[in-house]
Design a protein around this motif. Structure first.
Motif, short mmCIF file in Angstrom:
data_model
loop_
_atom_site.label_atom_id
_atom_site.label_comp_id
_atom_site.label_asym_id
_atom_site.label_seq_id
_atom_site.Cartn_x
_atom_site.Cartn_y
_atom_site.Cartn_z
N ASP A 170 41.77 32.81 47.01
CA ASP A 170 40.96 31.93 47.85
C ASP A 170 41.65 30.59 48.07
OD1 ASP A 170 39.02 33.88 47.99
OD2 ASP A 170 37.72 32.97 46.46
N PRO A 188 38.31 24.27 47.63
CA PRO A 188 37.60 24.23 46.35
C PRO A 188 38.13 25.32 45.41
CG PRO A 188 36.23 25.25 48.04
CD PRO A 188 37.45 24.72 48.73
N VAL A 189 38.04 25.08 44.11
CA VAL A 189 38.52 26.06 43.13
C VAL A 189 37.49 26.24 42.02
CG1 VAL A 189 40.93 25.43 43.54
CG2 VAL A 189 39.69 24.34 41.67
N ARG A 190 37.61 27.36 41.31
CA ARG A 190 36.77 27.58 40.12
C ARG A 190 37.56 27.32 38.84
NH1 ARG A 190 35.91 32.70 39.73
NH2 ARG A 190 37.09 33.37 41.56
N GLY A 191 38.87 27.27 38.98
CA GLY A 191 39.73 26.97 37.83
C GLY A 191 39.94 25.47 37.71
N LYS A 192 41.10 25.06 37.19
CA LYS A 192 41.37 23.65 36.93
C LYS A 192 42.46 23.13 37.87
CE LYS A 192 42.60 20.59 33.08
NZ LYS A 192 43.19 20.55 31.72
N ASP A 211 40.27 33.60 42.51
CA ASP A 211 40.33 32.14 42.61
C ASP A 211 41.68 31.72 43.21
OD1 ASP A 211 39.45 29.50 42.28
OD2 ASP A 211 40.21 29.37 40.22
N LYS A 215 41.16 30.47 37.69
CA LYS A 215 40.27 31.15 36.75
C LYS A 215 40.53 32.65 36.73
CE LYS A 215 35.46 31.45 35.35
NZ LYS A 215 34.06 31.03 35.60
#
Length: 305
Positions: free
Chosen positions: A47, A10-14, A44, A40
């Protein structure tokens, strides 16, 4: 499992599947990235790389100014550092703290405003700090190895490490940075200077570049490294390659060490033209030109197999 056959953390960016890379590189040619990741922040990116199958290749992409992306695209993950990584801050003792996604123009103009000389040459290199650090970017008498203090790098394992100038094994347009790592920040050190004098030097460099290089074309910057004792452009010119065309690709008539996409050239045509230039120079001068432009990804023929 994703549609492209990879299981991704999973990511928080795009994160974009099958992302076209042609719009992101200066040649405006080439295939897609299996995955394009725009993190992000540093955590990020860490991870994501930590959770990604170690067998999946990772490649960093800056402004794509000195790169041929082959028509079959790039397997694995292409990492592109966006706005969160594009800051530059002037510090004490003529130092500059730069994000890996910051442009040469931003670095040099921030330095000018802070009265820091020595980074003017970056004004003329269309790229980002990450690319400069990796390739020992240089022009007009300056090189990154002359100004780099150290850099922060996220390794393919997700570990964040700081590497000093001496750790990078700098040679001409080359560093010993580990495969698959991403430069997320760097510290440069200049010398005291007057902002007006710094601006004058930047103007001089810009004018020289404007006069000699095809800046308003779809190009990839300097194509070949200068061999010891030679200027690459002169060898290309003497081999009769000025204006040479192959499909939609052409050797610049303004500066023969630049290849152009005159319209709808494929990456294969651009690369093949470069190889033909290398062949002719070897035949004419007995000198083997080395590519300076990065060629990445897979050829269309191989992608369809």
């Amino acid at each position: 499992m994703s549609e492209t056959g990879l299981s991704l953390p999973p990511v928080r960016g795009k994160l974009t599947a099958n992302a076209p890379l042609a719009p992101l590189v200066w040649f405006k040619a080439g295939g897609t990235a299996q995955w394009l990741f725009e993190p992000k922040d540093v955590a990020d990116l860490q991870d994501f790389l930590r959770g990604l199958d170690p067998a999946v290749p990772v490649m960093a992409l800056g402004l794509g100014s000195n790169m041929i992306v082959r028509d079959g695209g790039v397997e694995g993950v292409v990492v592109r550092l966006g706005k969160p990584f594009a800051k530059v801050t002037a510090g004490p003792d003529c130092t500059l703290a730069c994000g890996g996604g910051a442009s040469g123009i931003l670095v040099s103009s921030t330095a000018r405003d802070a009265g820091v000389a020595g980074t003017e040459f970056l004004r003329s290199i269309p790229g980002t700090v990450g690319g400069f650090v990796r390739m020992n970017g240089g022009a007009y008498g300056g090189e990154v190895k002359d100004i780099l203090v150290d850099c922060d790098v996220v390794l393919r394992s997700g570990e964040l490490v700081t590497l000093g100038n001496a750790d990078l094994g700098y040679t001409y347009r080359h560093s010993a940075l580990p495969e698959g790592c991403v430069v997320v920040a760097a510290r440069f050190k200049g010398r005291p200077g007057e902002p007006a004098a710094i601006q004058a030097e930047m103007d001089r460099i810009s004018a020289a570049r404007e006069a000699s290089q095809p800046l308003r074309s779809k190009t990839g910057g300097s194509t070949f490294k200068n061999p010891e004792g030679h200027a690459a452009w002169k060898l290309v010119d003497e081999a009769g390659c000025r204006g040479l065309q192959l499909g939609g690709a052409q050797v610049s008539e303004k500066h023969t060490n630049f290849l152009l996409n005159t319209g709808n050239a494929t990456a294969a045509e651009i690369e093949a033209l470069g190889e033909e230039v290398r062949r002719r120079v070897m035949e004419n001068a007995g000198v083997s030109l080395e590519w300076e432009i990065q060629r990445v990804g897979i050829r269309a023929d191989d992608a369809s197999k």
